[in-house]
Design a protein around this motif. Structure first.
Motif, PDB file in Angstrom:
ATOM      1  N   ALA A 274      13.516 -54.415  18.256  1.00  0.00           N
ATOM      2  CA  ALA A 274      12.695 -55.436  17.615  1.00  0.00           C
ATOM      3  C   ALA A 274      11.331 -54.896  17.221  1.00  0.00           C
ATOM      4  N   TRP A 275      10.747 -54.101  18.113  1.00  0.00           N
ATOM      5  CA  TRP A 275       9.392 -53.593  17.886  1.00  0.00           C
ATOM      6  C   TRP A 275       9.380 -52.078  17.914  1.00  0.00           C
ATOM      7  N   SER A 276       8.498 -51.510  17.119  1.00  0.00           N
ATOM      8  CA  SER A 276       8.062 -50.137  17.308  1.00  0.00           C
ATOM      9  C   SER A 276       6.553 -50.157  17.449  1.00  0.00           C
ATOM     10  N   PHE A 277       6.079 -49.680  18.584  1.00  0.00           N
ATOM     11  CA  PHE A 277       4.638 -49.581  18.824  1.00  0.00           C
ATOM     12  C   PHE A 277       4.140 -48.330  18.108  1.00  0.00           C
ATOM     13  N   GLU A 278       3.895 -48.455  16.815  1.00  0.00           N
ATOM     14  CA  GLU A 278       3.450 -47.315  16.022  1.00  0.00           C
ATOM     15  C   GLU A 278       2.028 -46.903  16.381  1.00  0.00           C
ATOM     16  N   LEU A 279       1.165 -47.873  16.473  1.00  0.00           N
ATOM     17  CA  LEU A 279      -0.239 -47.624  16.833  1.00  0.00           C
ATOM     18  C   LEU A 279      -0.795 -48.903  17.457  1.00  0.00           C
ATOM     19  N   ILE A 280      -0.356 -49.188  18.660  1.00  0.00           N
ATOM     20  CA  ILE A 280      -0.947 -50.266  19.453  1.00  0.00           C
ATOM     21  C   ILE A 280      -1.643 -49.549  20.600  1.00  0.00           C
ATOM     22  N   VAL A 281      -2.868 -49.102  20.342  1.00  0.00           N
ATOM     23  CA  VAL A 281      -3.470 -48.054  21.164  1.00  0.00           C
ATOM     24  C   VAL A 281      -3.653 -48.425  22.635  1.00  0.00           C
ATOM     25  N   PRO A 282      -3.781 -49.713  23.023  1.00  0.00           N
ATOM     26  CA  PRO A 282      -3.827 -49.963  24.467  1.00  0.00           C
ATOM     27  C   PRO A 282      -2.546 -49.545  25.187  1.00  0.00           C
ATOM     28  N   GLU A 283      -1.448 -49.331  24.440  1.00  0.00           N
ATOM     29  CA  GLU A 283      -0.185 -48.956  25.073  1.00  0.00           C
ATOM     30  C   GLU A 283       0.426 -47.679  24.496  1.00  0.00           C
ATOM     31  N   ASN A 284      -0.339 -46.910  23.731  1.00  0.00           N
ATOM     32  CA  ASN A 284       0.169 -45.652  23.187  1.00  0.00           C
ATOM     33  C   ASN A 284      -0.554 -44.473  23.815  1.00  0.00           C
ATOM     34  N   GLY A 285       0.124 -43.334  23.803  1.00  0.00           N
ATOM     35  CA  GLY A 285      -0.479 -42.098  24.263  1.00  0.00           C
ATOM     36  C   GLY A 285      -0.423 -41.024  23.203  1.00  0.00           C
ATOM     37  N   VAL A 286      -1.119 -39.933  23.463  1.00  0.00           N
ATOM     38  CA  VAL A 286      -1.143 -38.763  22.591  1.00  0.00           C
ATOM     39  C   VAL A 286      -0.440 -37.629  23.326  1.00  0.00           C
ATOM     40  N   ILE A 287       0.513 -36.982  22.659  1.00  0.00           N
ATOM     41  CA  ILE A 287       1.227 -35.853  23.260  1.00  0.00           C
ATOM     42  C   ILE A 287       0.616 -34.550  22.754  1.00  0.00           C
ATOM     43  N   ILE A 288       0.223 -33.697  23.702  1.00  0.00           N
ATOM     44  CA  ILE A 288      -0.218 -32.356  23.338  1.00  0.00           C
ATOM     45  C   ILE A 288       0.856 -31.370  23.772  1.00  0.00           C
TER      46      ILE A 288
ATOM     47  N   SER B  86       2.374 -43.137  31.113  1.00  0.00           N
ATOM     48  CA  SER B  86       2.380 -43.929  29.881  1.00  0.00           C
ATOM     49  C   SER B  86       2.652 -45.399  30.196  1.00  0.00           C
ATOM     50  N   LYS B  87       2.132 -46.282  29.344  1.00  0.00           N
ATOM     51  CA  LYS B  87       2.281 -47.723  29.574  1.00  0.00           C
ATOM     52  C   LYS B  87       3.741 -48.163  29.471  1.00  0.00           C
ATOM     53  N   ASN B  88       4.523 -47.525  28.607  1.00  0.00           N
ATOM     54  CA  ASN B  88       5.931 -47.922  28.531  1.00  0.00           C
ATOM     55  C   ASN B  88       6.656 -47.590  29.831  1.00  0.00           C
ATOM     56  N   GLU B  89       6.350 -46.451  30.445  1.00  0.00           N
ATOM     57  CA  GLU B  89       7.007 -46.108  31.700  1.00  0.00           C
ATOM     58  C   GLU B  89       6.580 -47.039  32.831  1.00  0.00           C
ATOM     59  N   ILE B  90       5.333 -47.463  32.831  1.00  0.00           N
ATOM     60  CA  ILE B  90       4.898 -48.442  33.836  1.00  0.00           C
ATOM     61  C   ILE B  90       5.778 -49.684  33.747  1.00  0.00           C
ATOM     62  N   GLN B  91       6.023 -50.141  32.517  1.00  0.00           N
ATOM     63  CA  GLN B  91       6.822 -51.352  32.345  1.00  0.00           C
ATOM     64  C   GLN B  91       8.292 -51.120  32.690  1.00  0.00           C
ATOM     65  N   PHE B  92       8.812 -49.956  32.348  1.00  0.00           N
ATOM     66  CA  PHE B  92      10.205 -49.664  32.709  1.00  0.00           C
ATOM     67  C   PHE B  92      10.357 -49.649  34.229  1.00  0.00           C
TER      68      PHE B  92
END
Length: 590
Positions: free
Chosen positions: A280-294, A167-173
């Motif tokens: 400050a932010w919630s990435f609700e639907l910023i699709v370049p940085e969101n994923g889908v969980i199955i 996920s993009k958030n983990e890349i940044q972390f």
């Protein structure tokens, strides 16, 4: 893996995605899942090794940010347990030299600009020496052999393609912890500099690579966790993906603190770390940085929203696919300033400027929907009558040079924030949210192109001055959006479009320069909606919960949750499960 080991790999107070979804929250869900049936997702390196045990050639590819040496170590141990000792070949051996890579990427990094570059046209193969890739194939004949690293699938040999997603958030972390590098780089650098290269080079290149190999993936692995993996077979994944794009989709949101951040998200949303300075932010639907969980048999696997677009963009966007292709054009996110600070006074680039300077196809066309507010909350929007470019620029530059606050209200109009009002921010509009707002930002998808022009002499969370972009802002501001015209043209005037005994439909008109429009439903019991071959993005902005039913599924969404209705859904029913009327906002391409 222990908390200490996680902290060494990632720098954040946010939790890792659990392997299993243990608890179902009563309200907003930070881990929304799409159930795909039982027995389709597997856990752990040992199960992956057993799946690969009869393969002679394996190519473990994946996204930048995956810790491939850690993957090698853990998978090698799993192979040894079943009596297999594979030969490991690092495809980094076929990369161009770091100097050659730097020369290739330099034109896209914007020089000494701390934030902005230009989207690259490079392909992943451009980072490699083709002859050396061939040599990796011809020189390694001992079986089994495993080629691993970003670009492993480029090795010209037949074999099993394993793709490690992250996920993009983990890349940044991980970049903040210094444990990952940019594509073709040998060392970690300042995470903000790394992010610029991620955004303008690495992610562009690797998304093209994803698109190319989407049908060649034999095993898809979620590699975002520090010490464990989940995975599934590629054919099963593609089948489930084709079903998901015909039902409501909620991506996994993620949350970030910021200099002006507030308390609403921390107080209202379950499942988040509470011992943080703010959100400050919630990435609700910023699709370049969101994923889908199955989810299957309790196990969770996340993959990027990009894959939905690559595999089924036509089903997602319907009639708008021809224009937007793989770019999902709408985003929703939260800006939380409850008990926090004002946002910077800012603007966003006009479309021609965006294309010429940054290589984007869309620009940042925003609106502020006030989902909640308190006290004497304000919105800064448009210029006061008579403000000229030269006077405004002189005031901004003087403030920055002398570190003196300015009375921004002398230049920018200030309006009382009203719950459920929609403030229109077409490109080139001066604006900011004041403190004590929870803004649902409805926008076209680009999200990093904010030209901060005045920031109250504030420091970031690291104690450093935040970068200003006064000159870029001046090149884009529309000074004609001033005086009385601001209230008339930049604050939406809702009107009743249609109604029945069960619902009312209001149109919240956007600006002529916005590519999307906004509707709001007031639902007493239920309403049936036709997509008209367009994607809809919706959020429950008032009420406890709703049920959304399509031909293939029925899902419940809670207050403040955002979801997508793909165009291919055709028709859906929203049922109010709350005792009072439910308010649902819907955005769609005009």
């Amino acid at each position: 893996m222990s908390v200490t080991q996680q902290e060494e790999i990632r720098k954040t107070q946010q939790y890792e995605l659990p392997v299993k979804k243990e608890n179902k929250p009563s309200g907003y869900d930070v881990y929304p899942t799409h159930n795909i049936g039982s027995g389709l997702i597997f856990e752990g390196y040992e199960s992956l090794a057993r799946e690969l045990s009869n393969s002679s050639h394996i190519k473990i590819d994946g996204y930048v940010g995956v810790l491939f040496e850690d993957v090698k170590q853990q998978l090698n141990v799993a192979f040894q347990k079943i009596g297999i000792q594979p030969k490991w070949v690092n495809v980094n051996d076929a990369l161009l030299s770091e100097e050659e890579v730097n020369q290739k990427v330099e034109p896209f990094l914007g020089g000494d600009d701390p934030i902005f570059g230009k989207l690259t046209h490079l392909q992943l193969i451009d980072f490699f020496n083709s002859d050396q890739l061939k040599a990796l194939a011809s020189e390694n004949t001992v079986e089994p052999v495993i080629y691993y690293g970003v670009g492993a699938s480029l090795v010209p040999v037949s074999g099993v393609n394993v793709y490690f997603e992250i996920s993009k958030n983990e890349i940044q972390f991980r970049s903040r912890a210094g444990t990952v590098q940019n594509l073709g780089a040998s060392n970690a650098i300042d995470p903000k500099v790394m992010y610029k290269r991620f955004y303008f080079v690495d992610w562009v290149v690797l998304n093209k690579h994803k698109q190319r190999m989407k049908n060649e993936i034999d095993l898809l692995v979620d590699g975002q966790r520090s010490g464990d993996i989940t995975w599934m077979k590629g054919d099963d994944w593609r089948k489930t993906l084709s079903r998901i794009v015909e039902e409501p989709i909620r991506v996994r949101p993620w949350f970030e603190p910021g200099a002006w951040g507030g308390t609403w998200i921390k107080d209202k949303i379950e499942g988040l770390e509470k011992d943080v300075v703010n959100y400050a932010w919630s990435f609700e639907l910023i699709v370049p940085e969101n994923g889908v969980i199955i989810e299957s048999s309790g196990l969770m696997l996340e993959y990027s929203f990009d894959f939905l677009m690559f595999m089924a963009g036509q089903k997602m966007l319907g009639s708008d696919y021809e224009q937007y292709g793989f770019e999902f054009p709408i985003r929703f996110d939260f800006l939380d300033t409850f008990d926090g600070g004002n946002l910077s006074v800012q603007c966003h680039p006009r479309l021609d400027y965006m294309k010429a300077n940054f290589g984007e196809n869309l620009t940042q066309e925003e609106t502020y929907y006030i989902l909640d507010c308190q006290n004497d909350a304000k919105v800064y929007l448009g210029f006061q009558e008579g403000v000229t470019p030269s006077v405004f620029q002189e005031a901004l530059e003087s403030s920055q040079k002398n570190k003196e606050e300015i009375k921004i209200e002398e230049y920018v109009q200030v309006f009382d924030a009203q719950k459920h009002d929609l403030y229109l921010i077409p490109p080139g509009t001066i604006h900011a949210s004041g403190t004590d707002n929870l803004v649902l930002e409805i926008s076209s998808t680009p999200y990093i192109y904010t030209f901060k022009m005045y920031d109250w002499l504030r420091l970031d969370l690291d104690g450093n001055p935040r970068p200003m972009n006064i000159q870029r802002g001046m090149e884009n501001l529309v000074f004609e959006r001033s005086g009385k015209s601001v209230k008339e043209e930049l604050i939406s005037k809702p009107y009743l479009l249609d109604k029945s005994e069960n619902w009312e439909l209001y149109h919240l008109p956007t600006h002529k320069d916005h590519l999307y429009d906004v509707h709001r439903y007031v639902i007493q019991s239920e309403v049936t909606i036709n997509t008209e071959n367009k994607a809809h993005v919706l959020s429950l902005v008032e009420g406890d919960q709703i049920r959304v039913t399509t031909k293939h599924s029925s899902k419940v969404f809670k207050y403040a949750e955002t979801f997508v209705i793909p165009a291919a859904t055709n028709e859906y029913v929203i049922e109010n499960l709350s005792p009072n009327p439910a308010l649902v906002v819907k955005a769609f391409i005009k």
